[in-house]
Scaffold this motif. Structure first.
Motif: not given
Length: 546
Positions: A40-45
């Motif tokens: 999720q953090a990877y996709a958000k970044q």
């Protein structure tokens, strides 16, 4: 092979093993949860990165969108955005199918395990209780046997004693008979208790505990099978998005192949080709014979009288020399890189902020002192010594802010002296906007000078006008002044009487058109709706740009 038969005496081992299995299940759930957070953090970044680099203007308004390089870059950004969506899908599948389901299943397993071990412990407690009863009956039988033997010896000794009375002998014999009867009853009770314990022990080891162990074995095997399925879901979630991710990567490759350097060069030519002719050579001008010198057509704006042409601020030398570099502005703490009036305003703003912070710290110090006095008078409300660190910190903040206030006051004094020296008037630090100067604003005089220069140049003969024309007149055409149009609107906060030359009057609350922003001297050029244009103090206005 089963646990009930092979591990009948390993109750604690099975307890540790089943607990380890549940801990492993929980660890895997936690691992997948953290993996989901990473996705999720990877996709958000990735989405933030795409948003950061996407063009801010629509393609129809952005000339750079015509270049294949820019189009390919935008396409790559879109593919990266789609890739981020697939990572979000992976995170969602892992969260629902692994984290939620396995976490729920783990709770069910823990409850089932707890029930089985509670049942096993109850059986152990019952067996231990039967063994304690057996030991008690055994000790009672042993004690009664000793008492009976002792009573029989006493009766026999009195029977042989010639000095003992008949009554004592009869009493001793009765006591010996009673003790012997009690010992017989204890023997029967011990035998019955032993038989009952042996029956319970056989049931415990050959029936009850094996069943419990078999249930634990079945539970642990089901847990292991479910955990293995959870391991498989981790790869399945990735395999589901592999085709779409492959399309994203293929789209990036297509975008990379779509870059056409030759076409981009042609697009640049079509966008920025000016069509101007290249300037000719600058001819030599002989200043050794000033009386006979004839100005050349290619001279850089040199008048016929030999004096260099004076250009007003409205002409841009940077346009005449297109390859010149602009000086970079270095931002300083005292805002000396700004114009004097803007520097004064920024310093005043910083000084007010520091003053408010200082007053806040002073108020906090006073409040802490009052609280300390209350604690000293009423110790049950608190310890006065506990406030000392906060009081010390507040005092340090006050000293720091005082130094900053002094620093900004010194800078502000210097800035105000610069304003006074540049404008030639005295602007005190008031709580209301400053009054306009007695003379017209500086820009007004510059405008008048430009108008006067244009008027004088228009009265010169045409022949001289042609001789003095510079070779870069085509560049200067871009800087010809067009009819001014408003760049915003503003509202008068105060009434102003424009009595000086170049100023204009306005009433409080009047709507005005903004013609020119403040250049740092405190004046703004406006236009009234009923006609008339001039300068008013900037601090008298509330400005809104288009």
């Amino acid at each position: 092979m089963d646990w009930g038969t092979e591990l009948w005496d390993q109750f604690e081992v099975l307890e540790r093993h089943t607990q380890w299995g549940l801990d492993l299940l929980d660890r895997y759930v936690k691992f997948v949860k953290e993996r989901t957070e990473v996705e999720q953090a990877y996709a958000k970044q990735l989405r933030s990165l795409v948003k950061k680099y996407l063009p801010k203007r629509p393609a129809k308004d952005d000339p750079e969108s015509k270049f294949s390089q820019q189009q390919s870059f935008v396409q790559i950004l879109q593919e990266v955005n789609d890739f981020a969506g697939q990572r979000e899908l992976v995170a969602e599948n892992l969260s629902v199918r692994v984290c939620l389901e396995l976490a729920k299943y783990s709770q069910e397993m823990k409850h089932e395990r707890k029930m089985h071990f509670q049942e096993g412990r109850r059986a152990q407690q019952q067996l231990e209780s039967g063994f304690k009863q057996l030991e008690n009956s055994k000790r009672k039988f042993e004690r009664d046997c000793r008492e009976a033997e002792k009573a029989a010896q006493t009766a026999e000794r009195l029977d042989q004693d010639i000095n003992a009375t008949k009554a004592d002998v009869e009493k001793a014999k009765q006591q010996a008979h009673l003790r012997s009867h009690m010992a017989e009853e204890s023997k029967n009770e011990y035998a019955a208790q032993l038989q009952r314990f042996n029956r319970d022990q056989a049931h415990f080891y050959f029936s009850q505990m094996p069943q419990i162990f078999d249930k634990l074995q079945d539970m642990d095997e089901r847990r292991a099978t479910h955990l293995g399925a959870g391991y498989g879901l981790l790869s399945e979630a990735e395999l589901q998005v592999v085709p779409i991710i492959a399309k994203c990567l293929e789209g990036m490759k297509v975008a990379a192949d779509a870059v056409d350097a030759k076409n981009d060069s042609q697009v640049l030519i079509e966008l920025h080709k000016s069509g101007f002719a290249r300037p000719g050579d600058v001819e030599f001008e002989d200043f050794s014979q000033p009386m006979n010198r004839v100005p050349s057509d290619s001279s850089l704006g040199t008048p016929s009288d030999g004096r260099p042409e004076l250009r007003g601020p409205g002409r841009s030398r940077a346009k005449r020399w297109p390859f010149s570099k602009k000086n970079k502005t270095v931002v300083t703490e005292d805002f000396s890189h700004l114009p004097p009036e803007q520097q004064r305003k920024r310093l005043q703003q910083q000084l007010e902020e520091r003053s408010r912070e200082l007053q806040k710290e002073v108020d906090q110090r006073e409040a802490l002192k009052k609280m300390k006095d209350v604690y000293e008078k009423t110790p049950q409300m608190g310890d006065p010594a506990s406030l000392e660190p906060r009081i010390t910190e507040t005092l340090n903040n006050i000293e720091r802010l005082k130094l900053e206030v002094q620093k900004y006051e010194a800078w502000l004094a210097e800035a105000e002296s610069r304003v006074l020296s540049n404008r030639g008037d005295s602007l005190g630090r008031h709580t209301r906007p400053p009054d306009p100067p007695a003379s017209a604003p500086p820009d007004s005089s510059n405008s008048n000078n430009r108008s006067q220069d244009n008027k004088e140049s228009s009265e010169e003969p045409l022949s001289e006008e042609g001789q003095d024309a510079p070779i870069y007149t085509e560049f200067d055409e871009d800087f010809e002044e067009e009819p001014a149009s408003p760049i915003g609107h503003c509202v008068a906060i105060y009434h102003f009487e424009g009595s000086s030359e170049g100023t204009i009057s306005m009433a409080e609350g009047e709507d005005l058109s903004l013609m020119e922003e403040d250049k740092g001297d405190g004046w703004t050029r406006v236009r009234r709706k009923q006609g008339g244009e001039g300068y008013v103090p900037t601090s008298y206005l509330r400005v809104t740009l288009n």
